[in-house]
Write an enzyme that holds these catalytic residues in place. Sequence first.
Site, PDB file in Angstrom:
ATOM      1  N   HIS A 138       0.804  -0.998   0.001  1.00 51.97           N
ATOM      2  CA  HIS A 138       0.063  -0.118  -0.070  1.00 51.97           C
ATOM      3  C   HIS A 138       0.759   1.101   0.058  1.00 51.97           C
ATOM      4  O   HIS A 138       0.913   1.905   1.111  1.00 51.97           O
ATOM      5  CB  HIS A 138      -0.824   0.090   1.231  1.00 51.97           C
ATOM      6  N   ASP A 143      -4.908   1.866   2.018  1.00 52.79           N
ATOM      7  CA  ASP A 143      -5.294   1.187   3.200  1.00 52.79           C
ATOM      8  C   ASP A 143      -5.912   2.177   4.182  1.00 52.79           C
ATOM      9  O   ASP A 143      -6.675   1.955   5.097  1.00 52.79           O
ATOM     10  CB  ASP A 143      -4.075   0.645   3.819  1.00 52.79           C
ATOM     11  N   TYR A 342      -7.513   8.428 -18.069  1.00 52.96           N
ATOM     12  CA  TYR A 342      -8.450   9.075 -16.783  1.00 52.96           C
ATOM     13  C   TYR A 342      -8.437  10.611 -17.257  1.00 52.96           C
ATOM     14  O   TYR A 342      -7.569  11.195 -17.777  1.00 52.96           O
ATOM     15  CB  TYR A 342      -7.528   9.034 -15.657  1.00 52.96           C
ATOM     16  N   GLU A 416       0.227   7.969  11.281  1.00 45.35           N
ATOM     17  CA  GLU A 416      -1.405   7.780  11.504  1.00 45.35           C
ATOM     18  C   GLU A 416      -1.952   8.627  12.224  1.00 45.35           C
ATOM     19  O   GLU A 416      -3.129   8.696  12.497  1.00 45.35           O
ATOM     20  CB  GLU A 416      -1.546   6.282  12.447  1.00 45.35           C
TER      21      GLU A 416
END
Length: 439
Positions: A138, A143, A342, A416
């Site tokens: 990831h 994630d 895209y 985090e």
Amino acid sequence: MWNAIRSVIACCFLLFVGVGSALPASAEDLGDVIDREAKAIEGQMIEWRRDIHQHPELGNREVRTSALVAEHLKKLGYEVREKVAKTGVVGILNGGKPGPVVALRADMDALPVTEEVDLPFASKVKAMWNGNETGVMHACGHDAHVAILMAAAEVIAKQRSELPGTVKLLFQPAEEGLPIGEEGGAQLMLKEGAFDSPTPEAVFGLHVSSRLPTGVVSFRAGAVMAGSNTFRITVKGRQTHGAEPWRGVDPIVIGAQIVLALQTIQSRQVDVTSEPSVLTIGVFNAGNRQNIIPDKAEMQGTLRTFDEGVRHFIMRRVTETAEAVAKSGGAEAEVEWRATGYIPVVNNIALTQRMAPTLKRVADKLIEAPRVTGSEDFSFFARQVPGLFFFVGVTAPDTPPFKAAPNHSPRFRIDEAGLIVGLRAILHVTFDYLSRAGH
Ligand SMILES: [Zn+2]
Ligand SMILES: [Zn+2]
């Protein structure tokens, strides 16, 4: 005079009452409740993120991740549709109060990158990608996106009775591109009805960014991420001995001329004051021995643009330039544009302006995002209905963002502590949007 003043006071009072009834005290309390609930679920969200990080899955292979998501949503009382665009999950929750439908999107796929971060939950997963075995990681932070939206799903479900409208969650596979010959991603989700019954009125998404310190949120109205188009150029020459080039047609020299000529399109033929663009050749394959001039050379490249007109112009000039340069050397060039490009991510201007105060309230610092030449297929959702895609900082305060390993690096590392900022942002955007709709 006094009458006039009295009527002004009366008006102010009415205005005050009016504002009070549009945003009752309970709506303000709801903001505090959301923040409390976000804090309460932070630990669980980080656990989900670590679990998903340790078990990354490539595009269209997100079987474990989507099962985790679907089970969680079902437990919370969402109506769940599985296997949308292969492994995608759509969750729908009708609130206790009437209101519009809003969609929130998280992408689930990892990248064919071998992790180099020293973490107890670092990925050791290997998988096949286009015929080669590769590490899987990831490395783009999807994630974190899944964990944030799972946590948001839970907070929203807990506030269901207060929710004025419907929330539609889109857990999307294969944002990072597809294995050769496969369909997938946002476009396939739309094709398979992700925006049908009910159709959302607006769509929100976020991306964690190594370029921003934790606590910082950035956004931009209008085109914020580039559209991308991929191409392949095959130069057909004629094989000969490397010592006798005049007996053949050298596709390597002609290919090299094409690479350089293509760089002059943006710099010499596009108005540099209008729209930026980037053209990169990332693959150049030819030959297998130092003294043999081969029959052909093959190049592959990517074009990034923010504007449809510029995109069409450069695509046409790439083809014309490659063909003309090849012809000048007696070779032939064939230019193929892959059909699956895209489009740029365009944030709806009115929606962006409307939600800016919400983001400002949530972030430690809110800044205007520069344009990003990376691409994102959130663009296809945002083409259907007004969309807003914003960036959330995940680089620890002790690391200068320019020194942090960027998204897609084997050393990409998330602080985090940034996750809760993303969670609060998506929750407040959702509740503010639904609460204020129609007022
Ligand atoms: Zn990515
Ligand atoms: Zn990404």
